[in-house]
Enzyme design. Sequence first.
Site, short mmCIF file in Angstrom:
data_model
loop_
_atom_site.label_atom_id
_atom_site.label_comp_id
_atom_site.label_asym_id
_atom_site.label_seq_id
_atom_site.Cartn_x
_atom_site.Cartn_y
_atom_site.Cartn_z
N HIS A 79 0.83 -1.21 0.00
CA HIS A 79 0.00 0.00 0.00
C HIS A 79 0.87 1.25 0.00
CE1 HIS A 79 -3.66 2.35 1.29
NE2 HIS A 79 -2.71 3.15 1.76
N GLU A 80 1.79 1.33 0.95
CA GLU A 80 2.63 2.53 1.04
C GLU A 80 3.55 2.66 -0.17
OE1 GLU A 80 1.73 4.66 3.06
OE2 GLU A 80 0.51 3.38 4.34
#
Length: 709
Positions: free
Chosen positions: A491-492
């Site tokens: 995600h990051e």
Amino acid sequence: MTISTSLKLSTELQKNPLISFGRGIATYPDVRPSDIAPAIEFLLEQAQHAVDHAVNPTTPAKWNDLVEPLEDATESLSRSWGVISHLNSVTDTPELRTAYGEMMPKVTAFFSSLGQNLALYQKFKDLNQSNDFSTLNLAQKKVIENSLRDFRLGGAELSDSQKPRFSEIQDEQALLGKAFSDHVLDATDGFVHVLQDISDLAGLPEDAIAAAADLATQKNLQGWAFTLHFPSYYPVMQYSENRELRRLMYQAYVTRSSELASQYAKAKVDWDNTQNMLDQLRLRNEEARMLGFSSYADLSLAPKMANTVEEVDLFLTNFAIKAKPFAQKDWQELCDFATAELGLPNGLEPWDIPFAAECLKQARYSFSENELKQYFPLPKVLDGLFGVIQTLFDVKIDSANLPTWHADVQSFSVKDCQDQIVAYFYLDPYARPGKRGGAWMDDARGRRELPNGEIQIPVAYLVCNFAPPVKVDGVLRQPTITHDDVITLFHESGHGLHHLLTQVAALGVSGINGVEWDAVELPSQFMENFCWEWEVLEKMTAHVETGKTLPRELFDKMLAAKNYQNGLATLRQIVMSLTDWRLHSSFDTEGAKGQAVLDASRVIADQYNIIPQPEISRWINSFSHIFAGGYAAGYYSYKWAEVLSADVYAAFEEAAKLTGSVLDPKTGARYRKEILEVGGSRPAAESFKSFRGREPSIDALLRHGGLAT
């Protein structure tokens, strides 16, 4: 860094690490709290000098004369302040916190005054209406258009009598947001529970026990120590057979930064965020009304994809209606299992829920999260992540040797197909005292074209809070992370790719800059999908002891469990989103007193949630996303963008039917070109349609989440 010729650097300032790094990479280990005030005072003076030059009647309203010099000076200030803010988040100390807090009002006041500067606003309007505007490229035009909007939202059109109060509101909000975050961090750091009887650890995984022993040693305690940092807290809730331990930890966790924290979490009353939340909501409402909006939610939509307050509310409530039957089914199954198999005839208490959910999952799918975790050593996961990125986007990721702020931090370069470095990023993976919880990506430096024609390459921070490596039988064990942690990392990295692979050269809209808040989660949530693909996991897993790849049989079980309890999880996110939205759209800030914010959250949970609310829960008091993290009236963005990201990923699934692989370089190249490279230089809706060839559909998200009927 462009230093105005009229402002001379003293010898001491030339050595100051917050100034001397210039356009380069900050030397984080050299930054001392005593460096902050002199550096920021100078950079504020320099930035103000640039503003004075910009509004001078003799300064032409042209890009090179107006926008670039102003951007140079404010970027220098923003980057140095960004270094300080980052260090405050990842290496908090009393001295750093004090120095940061002393300068925050001055920095906030400067940017507030910038947004209210009517003469500067007029200069940008003059540029927008001039013949020169037509000669600018699309990104530059978008910067000007966004600036005009931001001037209006920044109070430039307010009367002279209103502007001082508007500035006060910005200052007070900044200080309250910092205080909220500090209180949550202090309450999280301040709780330590020590066990000295090994029988109390029944059910806990080996690495969780080892981590607790390590923590006790670090704190000069005997036995095993547990804190409210998530890698320490959640294994207790998920695996501990000690119901009393689960109760104690749960009560401490959900009362952080509240009036109950002194009773349950050994916390100071000074860390109670109850009044802080009310004060922030009042200030936001006052700000919105001063600018002519009916509510802060209405104001927040000005730079977003969504158009009206009602549209967002309807989106969330409709989503809740779709999810609720699935959540009811999830909850009933959990309650029935707890009664039949766990000996809990009186029902589940809140501290039983994660434990019961894990037990049911193991019973149903014949594997545990801890068993799965052993196949995800962080170095192997990183290799797999980098492999996905390199295959899809035609880049190469190598280790770099940049200055870091902690021994655990790694740095990397991103190179193009000609082996030229196009970006850098840092990875700070592990939880530790003094580091804010959660995970995030932040902008260390943006891509832009410099006045000399060179391209300044972007730099990003990727910050997580995974469980740190521990010693087992005296040997430091390779760090492993859960599959949820793998999803967090992907995600990051999606946010990071949005920032790092941009091809836009105008700073205000390059990378994540200028992207609508309710679309900024698209690239991050898109990357999560690869964590469920066999062809990806096969190459990024290696058992921590045997080195063997994740067995296909275990993967199939994991995939079968993918949407386990997802009805409850989805409803939880929607309740949080609705709480945020209604606090900023219909909450009576004027008449609110005491626990009014908590009461409002309870009304929403009663209406939409399935799980009964514990009387002591004060989760809202640590909801940092909306009270300290920039997501005020924006938490709905996660679900809004999830619709977009699932639909985008569906294009890769469609490609896989033809090519046999979701890691399709052709589709990846289109995604990079139409989504990542354009940054905020055009509306997100246009970028989506350019990639998909149509408007977004919710069908893929419902299918991926097992919520389709």
